[in-house]
Design a protein around this motif. Structure first.
Motif, PDB file in Angstrom:
ATOM      1  N   ALA A 173       0.836  -1.209   0.000  1.00  8.81           N
ATOM      2  CA  ALA A 173       0.000   0.000   0.000  1.00  8.81           C
ATOM      3  C   ALA A 173       0.867   1.253   0.000  1.00  8.81           C
ATOM      4  CB  ALA A 173      -0.923  -0.013   1.222  1.00  8.81           C
ATOM      5  N   PHE A 174       1.905   1.246   0.827  1.00 15.15           N
ATOM      6  CA  PHE A 174       2.810   2.405   0.839  1.00 15.15           C
ATOM      7  C   PHE A 174       3.571   2.526  -0.478  1.00 15.15           C
ATOM      8  CE2 PHE A 174       7.098   4.071   1.515  1.00 15.15           C
ATOM      9  CZ  PHE A 174       6.807   5.332   2.000  1.00 15.15           C
ATOM     10  N   GLY A 175       4.063   1.403  -0.997  1.00 15.75           N
ATOM     11  CA  GLY A 175       4.794   1.444  -2.251  1.00 15.75           C
ATOM     12  C   GLY A 175       3.932   1.900  -3.412  1.00 15.75           C
ATOM     13  N   THR A 176       2.677   1.479  -3.438  1.00 15.69           N
ATOM     14  CA  THR A 176       1.771   1.917  -4.505  1.00 15.69           C
ATOM     15  C   THR A 176       1.530   3.414  -4.436  1.00 15.69           C
ATOM     16  OG1 THR A 176       0.681  -0.245  -4.468  1.00 15.69           O
ATOM     17  CG2 THR A 176      -0.505   1.570  -5.506  1.00 15.69           C
ATOM     18  N   TYR A 177       1.326   3.928  -3.223  1.00 15.46           N
ATOM     19  CA  TYR A 177       1.118   5.368  -3.066  1.00 15.46           C
ATOM     20  C   TYR A 177       2.345   6.147  -3.521  1.00 15.46           C
ATOM     21  CZ  TYR A 177       0.378   9.866  -0.789  1.00 15.46           C
ATOM     22  OH  TYR A 177       0.258  11.208  -0.543  1.00 15.46           O
ATOM     23  N   LEU A 178       3.534   5.641  -3.204  1.00 17.20           N
ATOM     24  CA  LEU A 178       4.762   6.341  -3.578  1.00 17.20           C
ATOM     25  C   LEU A 178       5.011   6.262  -5.080  1.00 17.20           C
ATOM     26  CD1 LEU A 178       7.365   7.794  -2.653  1.00 17.20           C
ATOM     27  CD2 LEU A 178       8.414   5.540  -2.430  1.00 17.20           C
ATOM     28  N   LEU A 179       4.898   5.071  -5.661  1.00 14.29           N
ATOM     29  CA  LEU A 179       5.200   4.906  -7.079  1.00 14.29           C
ATOM     30  C   LEU A 179       4.150   5.529  -7.979  1.00 14.29           C
ATOM     31  CD1 LEU A 179       6.558   1.239  -7.191  1.00 14.29           C
ATOM     32  CD2 LEU A 179       7.854   3.371  -7.260  1.00 14.29           C
ATOM     33  N   SER A 180       2.929   5.684  -7.480  1.00 12.43           N
ATOM     34  CA  SER A 180       1.894   6.322  -8.301  1.00 12.43           C
ATOM     35  C   SER A 180       2.269   7.756  -8.634  1.00 12.43           C
ATOM     36  CB  SER A 180       0.544   6.279  -7.581  1.00 12.43           C
ATOM     37  OG  SER A 180       0.115   4.961  -7.399  1.00 12.43           O
ATOM     38  N   GLY A 181       2.838   8.451  -7.659  1.00  7.24           N
ATOM     39  CA  GLY A 181       3.303   9.812  -7.934  1.00  7.24           C
ATOM     40  C   GLY A 181       4.481   9.842  -8.891  1.00  7.24           C
ATOM     41  N   VAL A 182       5.367   8.849  -8.780  1.00  6.97           N
ATOM     42  CA  VAL A 182       6.512   8.781  -9.690  1.00  6.97           C
ATOM     43  C   VAL A 182       6.057   8.486 -11.117  1.00  6.97           C
ATOM     44  CG1 VAL A 182       8.648   7.547 -10.207  1.00  6.97           C
ATOM     45  CG2 VAL A 182       8.059   8.092  -7.832  1.00  6.97           C
ATOM     46  N   LEU A 183       5.181   7.498 -11.270  1.00  6.16           N
ATOM     47  CA  LEU A 183       4.721   7.134 -12.606  1.00  6.16           C
ATOM     48  C   LEU A 183       3.758   8.164 -13.183  1.00  6.16           C
ATOM     49  CD1 LEU A 183       4.207   3.278 -12.254  1.00  6.16           C
ATOM     50  CD2 LEU A 183       6.182   4.546 -13.109  1.00  6.16           C
ATOM     51  N   GLY A 184       3.145   8.976 -12.323  1.00  9.30           N
ATOM     52  CA  GLY A 184       2.279  10.031 -12.838  1.00  9.30           C
ATOM     53  C   GLY A 184       3.029  11.076 -13.618  1.00  9.30           C
ATOM     54  N   THR A 185       4.336  11.218 -13.370  1.00 11.78           N
ATOM     55  CA  THR A 185       5.180  12.176 -14.096  1.00 11.78           C
ATOM     56  C   THR A 185       6.116  11.464 -15.075  1.00 11.78           C
ATOM     57  OG1 THR A 185       6.823  12.111 -12.306  1.00 11.78           O
ATOM     58  CG2 THR A 185       5.098  13.798 -12.185  1.00 11.78           C
ATOM     59  N   PHE A 186       5.787  10.233 -15.440  1.00 15.12           N
ATOM     60  CA  PHE A 186       6.644   9.481 -16.361  1.00 15.12           C
ATOM     61  C   PHE A 186       6.625  10.142 -17.744  1.00 15.12           C
ATOM     62  CE2 PHE A 186       8.022   5.923 -18.983  1.00 15.12           C
ATOM     63  CZ  PHE A 186       8.993   5.343 -18.176  1.00 15.12           C
ATOM     64  N   PRO A 187       7.786  10.222 -18.420  1.00 10.27           N
ATOM     65  CA  PRO A 187       7.828  10.895 -19.735  1.00 10.27           C
ATOM     66  C   PRO A 187       6.868  10.254 -20.744  1.00 10.27           C
ATOM     67  CG  PRO A 187      10.049  10.528 -18.907  1.00 10.27           C
ATOM     68  CD  PRO A 187       9.123   9.798 -17.981  1.00 10.27           C
ATOM     69  N   LYS A 188       5.975  11.052 -21.290  1.00  5.90           N
ATOM     70  CA  LYS A 188       5.002  10.553 -22.254  1.00  5.90           C
ATOM     71  C   LYS A 188       5.655  10.162 -23.576  1.00  5.90           C
ATOM     72  CE  LYS A 188       1.703  11.524 -19.330  1.00  5.90           C
ATOM     73  NZ  LYS A 188       0.997  10.444 -18.610  1.00  5.90           N
ATOM     74  N   GLU A 189       6.803  10.793 -23.875  1.00  2.00           N
ATOM     75  CA  GLU A 189       7.460  10.496 -25.146  1.00  2.00           C
ATOM     76  C   GLU A 189       7.905   9.044 -25.218  1.00  2.00           C
ATOM     77  OE1 GLU A 189       8.245  12.862 -23.099  1.00  2.00           O
ATOM     78  OE2 GLU A 189       7.620  14.717 -24.115  1.00  2.00           O
ATOM     79  N   LEU A 190       8.401   8.511 -24.098  1.00  2.00           N
ATOM     80  CA  LEU A 190       8.841   7.114 -24.080  1.00  2.00           C
ATOM     81  C   LEU A 190       7.665   6.163 -24.281  1.00  2.00           C
ATOM     82  CD1 LEU A 190      11.408   7.183 -21.118  1.00  2.00           C
ATOM     83  CD2 LEU A 190      11.878   7.236 -23.572  1.00  2.00           C
ATOM     84  N   LEU A 191       6.542   6.478 -23.649  1.00  5.51           N
ATOM     85  CA  LEU A 191       5.363   5.625 -23.806  1.00  5.51           C
ATOM     86  C   LEU A 191       4.845   5.662 -25.239  1.00  5.51           C
ATOM     87  CD1 LEU A 191       3.494   6.586 -20.501  1.00  5.51           C
ATOM     88  CD2 LEU A 191       4.975   4.623 -20.912  1.00  5.51           C
TER      89      LEU A 191
END
Length: 297
Positions: A173-191
């Motif tokens: 639960a803690f890891g999901t909350y933390l990584l959600s913020g990280v992946l929310g700013t993931f570069p769209k160009e790579l995707l």
């Protein structure tokens, strides 16, 4: 011609200053910072040195000279007494197995859930993150009774699986909350580049997203391992059987009803600290690289 050039070259060589080594100037502020750093290091190392000092001291020496005096001679009686009271190899194995499983599975659950929330943009994303944050804030005392009932009903009481499943969920639960913020700013160009190459969602996750956030995942795995290793309250309730006890619970069993042998307690604390010290030495570079990865492109 050689006679006329020789006198002109000699003054140039004579005027060249000799270097006698680097000259370092210490400013008052630098000295103050250095003194504060040394004082902080001494305060941090003092408890470890105190445990090491009393782990190899006899009970009579401890009673006569106190905990701050150096031992008259190295005595292994406290270490032998701890190993006779506690099944240390079994407790060490249980702690390592539980901590490794929680670290690996917790990070895996966090990555999968955060990928759906941060990049997949599921509905009610804010509400899900609020529930996950609330789950990390609930004290363990409020969860222990339903957790005990679930473990008893599923037949996992007094087994390492009860603690493993619980901590995978809590750490996840803690890891999901933390990584959600990280992946929310993931570069769209790579995707977008991966989608144009024909990669599906699973391919994007394992071939694009995970390699980019690998330093963050490494740090998260190290913290999950340390947090699970140090857990006491939930394991002491769910793991009453000695064959399933972890190292913190084994240390708690040294406290008698009327008296406590402090040399044995220090010996047990010293043996319990050795695996964590080795763990930090092995993964120190992982922590350093993970912390500084976000500051370097």
């Amino acid at each position: 011609m050689s006679d006329t050039l020789a006198p002109a070259a000699s003054p140039a060589r004579a005027s060249t200053p000799r270097r006698r080594g680097p000259h370092i100037r210490y400013r008052p502020l630098s000295l103050l910072v250095l003194a504060a750093t040394v004082a902080g290091a001494i305060l941090v190392l003092a408890p470890f040195l105190l445990v090491l000092l009393n782990a190899f001291k006899s009970q009579a020496d401890y009673s006569t000279h106190g905990p701050l005096a150096f031992p008259e001679r190295l005595d292994l009686a406290a270490v032998q007494g701890y190993l006779e009271i506690v099944d240390f190899p079994r407790a060490l194995t249980n702690s390592v197995v539980i901590s490794v499983l929680v670290a690996v599975l917790g990070v895996l659950v966090s990555v999968l859930a955060a990928y759906a929330i941060g990049i997949g943009r599921i509905r009610m994303r804010t509400g899900v993150l609020a529930v996950l944050l609330l789950a990390t804030m609930i004290p363990q005392e409020a969860l222990i009774y339903p957790l005990f009932s679930i473990a008893q009903a599923t037949g996992t009481l007094n087994t390492i699986w009860s603690v493993t499943v619980i901590f995978v969920v809590l750490q996840g639960a803690f890891g999901t909350y933390l990584l959600s913020g990280v992946l929310g700013t993931f570069p769209k160009e790579l995707l977008e580049a991966a989608r144009m190459d024909g990669a599906g969602r699973w391919r994007i996750l394992w071939a694009v997203v995970v390699p980019v956030i690998r330093p963050t995942l490494s740090v998260l795995m190290v913290f999950f391992f340390i947090w699970t290793w140090n857990e006491f309250y939930i394991p002491v309730v769910l793991l009453n059987d000695q064959s399933a006890q972890t190292i913190p619970i084994a240390l708690a069993t040294l406290r008698g009803q009327h008296s406590v042998d402090m040399t044995v307690v220090n010996a047990g604390s010293f043996l319990s600290l050795l695996p964590t010290i080795l763990f930090f030495l092995i993964f120190q570079r992982t922590l350093s690289n993970g912390v500084t990865a976000g500051a370097v492109k």
